[in-house]
Scaffold this active site. Sequence first.
Site, short mmCIF file in Angstrom:
data_model
loop_
_atom_site.label_atom_id
_atom_site.label_comp_id
_atom_site.label_asym_id
_atom_site.label_seq_id
_atom_site.Cartn_x
_atom_site.Cartn_y
_atom_site.Cartn_z
N CYS A 1 3.79 -4.55 6.74
CA CYS A 1 3.32 -4.29 5.37
C CYS A 1 4.44 -3.72 4.50
CB CYS A 1 2.15 -3.32 5.40
SG CYS A 1 0.59 -4.08 5.90
N HIS B 1 0.83 -1.20 0.00
CA HIS B 1 0.00 0.00 0.00
C HIS B 1 0.87 1.25 0.00
CE1 HIS B 1 0.96 0.62 4.25
NE2 HIS B 1 0.55 -0.63 4.53
#
Length: 485
Positions: free
Chosen positions: A426, A410
Amino acid sequence: MESPPEDPQYLKDYIKEHPTNKMAWYLLGRQYVAKGEIGKANYCFAQAGEVYRAFEDGTVFGGADEKELETTEEADASAGPKGKRKPATWKTAIIGLLLLLGSHIPFQPDRLESSATEASAAAASEEIAGAYGQQTVGVPGYSPGSIDVIYAVSGSSGANRTSQIGELLQRFQNKAANKADMLLLAEPKWIMERKWLLWPVPAKPIVTVEHSETVAGTRLTYYDAGTCRCEPANGAVSAAKYAEWQNDQLQQLIVRSSISSYEAVNGKRPDNIDQMVRNYPDNWMSGYTPSMKAYFERLAADRQGGSEAPGGLSPSAAAAGAEQAGGPSLLPGAEALQQPLRILVDKTTHTLALVSGNVLLRSYPVGLGGERTPEGEFSITEKVRNPNGRDNGTFGSRGMTLSDTLYAIHGTNQPSSIGKDKSLGCIRMLKPDVEELFDMVPKGTKVIIGQNLLIPAETYRSETPLRVPSTTDETNPNKTYKWLD
């Protein structure tokens, strides 16, 4: 009058090692013709077989007769040193080709054109390049199939280059193998001991072959002084056409990868491209261009005719091993992108690479979480725009969930964390990078995370990032994302 060129020794040496190469026999024969040694020439032509017949029967250079040749030569002689040069007949053109391939005489047939024509072509290329820089898809004046690229994947020694250009001419003649109006022979950039072909780095143009009305039949244009031992042509036009071809090939790869991913989950192929471009969560693709839609329809038609491999993708032995020693000397550029899109994330170098087979399409810097970032193979199971409800939230403007876990690729509102281990696991990306990646990879794309994955640590972006128009709603306002940022 210039003395006839000597036959290059490397042609003889090459034939000793490759006695069945008919193009080499033909080129050596033409050298003997230039020296007036007709007996030796006829022997070489006999070994050349159908290559000799193809070139001499006019299918390459057309059919001018001896009288026409004599008339042209007389006119050139009467014109004097400053007289205007006449168009080359088939014999002068073929001699010119041979000199380019094997002699030390700096002669370039395409230089017969006027400087005004070159200036016009350069201006046109600048206009095309400018349009391409502003519009990343659908270049004005470009039609898919008008140019095809052949990569030279082995050394550029004199004998080897001669063989490559001979193979290029044979492919241009072969209607079953060639659908394009122009073939470009180019040398791509490799890295890490030829493990990766760097797609974002412009390939070095060597020569183009195309149909010509001025040089009866076929025209060769050289862009590499070392190949022709001459003043090479301006490479601006070929560079612009190469960029257009790359753009088209990448769009086709996105379509094929999307079809493959869709079929793997649904057990059947989509009936039309719109089945893959729907509102979240059925947004396999983020959008498509008119050329992508046209390509999907061509694939569907080919499949109905039984000429397409299932899923539109198949591993290419040539693409996988062409760069290895002993592999083929030429690789059709389209065959280099025959494997589905994959994402590789190297925790050692904080790099994310988008690849197809051994072609590196993009390479971006990323932020990770050190040991908190998991390793292994995943797949993109969800694609969402503005996961925080806006484009500047914690997860940025785009997010892609990995295998239905709390890990994702992301964006971020902390760009200074890129290149560092600051996340909770992440994979963080800069805004322009994650938006381009989101547009290129379909849902279902494989993602491999590990250490020392042998991908370049350097960043390789495109000067003209690929973006596709979106006509669907890819947001998910009904969910609060709790990725391990």
